[in-house]
Enzyme design. Structure first.
Site, PDB file in Angstrom:
ATOM      1  N   ASN A 173      -5.089  -1.748  -2.784  1.00  0.00           N
ATOM      2  CA  ASN A 173      -4.400  -0.650  -2.106  1.00  0.00           C
ATOM      3  C   ASN A 173      -3.081  -0.262  -2.769  1.00  0.00           C
ATOM      4  OD1 ASN A 173      -6.356  -0.192  -0.124  1.00  0.00           O
ATOM      5  ND2 ASN A 173      -5.551  -1.841   1.159  1.00  0.00           N
TER       6      ASN A 173
ATOM      7  N   ASP B 125      -1.772  -9.237  -7.656  1.00  0.00           N
ATOM      8  CA  ASP B 125      -2.788 -10.245  -7.361  1.00  0.00           C
ATOM      9  C   ASP B 125      -4.166  -9.652  -7.610  1.00  0.00           C
ATOM     10  OD1 ASP B 125      -2.003  -8.586  -5.046  1.00  0.00           O
ATOM     11  OD2 ASP B 125      -3.660  -9.590  -4.043  1.00  0.00           O
TER      12      ASP B 125
ATOM     13  N   ASN C  94       0.794  -1.225   0.000  1.00  0.00           N
ATOM     14  CA  ASN C  94       0.000   0.000   0.000  1.00  0.00           C
ATOM     15  C   ASN C  94       0.832   1.283   0.000  1.00  0.00           C
ATOM     16  OD1 ASN C  94       0.908  -0.147   2.617  1.00  0.00           O
ATOM     17  ND2 ASN C  94      -1.101  -0.025   3.582  1.00  0.00           N
TER      18      ASN C  94
END
Length: 198
Positions: A116, A95, A70
């Site tokens: 994120n 992913d 993130n």
């Protein structure tokens, strides 16, 4: 498809996360580097591990940020600025909960789908989402409340075989997908499937 100059594999740092679903992006980069007999080296100025491959006399830089997923944007932006790379010359590998395990898909732009890492990259690029993405499916746990634990867990042995297989298929097509004009029609609609995908 524009010629890619930077391929980034998203991941969390450290042994704890190394083999989790959320680190599939880094697995892709490591396998890609190995395919071209390259070794990744940690570079503090890029906040990550990096190397480059050469296809048709074009250098394509590979990057695995050492920030958490993130916070990936800082690493991506540092390399973009250093090598004068535009957003539409970047491929982010990550992913994807919305694709089944064993499926990978190339996409350009569009929504970050709540990822994120992508959110942070877009924020660092002044909300520019016009970059390529390689979405590698990890499936969904079926309950949104289980997502955080799910992405931070290791895939099952069978899932890992599917993931490895589909990544190797994409890697074997790297030069065709990104560097030959006659294959532009593939663009971001091309879907890869693992051999044993059902």
């Amino acid at each position: 498809m524009n010629k890619i100059k930077l391929i980034v594999g998203l991941a969390n740092p450290g042994v704890k996360y190394a083999k989790t679903r959320h680190n599939i992006g880094s697995l892709y980069i490591r396998l890609l580097a190995n395919y071209y007999n390259k070794k990744l080296k940690q570079e503090s100025k890029f906040f990550g591990f990096t190397t480059f491959i050469n296809i048709n006399n074009i250098n394509i830089y590979l990057l695995i940020p050492t920030t958490f997923v993130n916070l990936s944007g800082k690493s991506v932006l540092a390399m973009m600025n250093y090598y004068n790379i535009n957003a539409d010359e970047i491929l982010i590998v990550h992913d994807d909960l919305d694709l089944p395990t064993g499926i990978a898909k190339i996409k350009f732009g569009g929504s970050n789908a709540g990822h994120n890492g992508l959110k942070n990259i877009q924020s660092n690029l002044n909300n520019n989402s016009n970059y390529y993405r390689l979405r590698i499916g990890i499936g969904h746990p079926g309950d949104k409340n289980k997502v955080i634990n799910y992405v931070l867990e290791k895939p099952t042995i069978f899932e890992q075989k599917l993931i490895n297989d589909v990544i190797k298929k994409v890697i074997s097509c790297t030069d065709i997908l990104f560097f030959y004009d006659k294959y532009k029609e593939l663009n971001y609609s091309h879907i890869f499937k693992a051999t044993n995908y059902e």
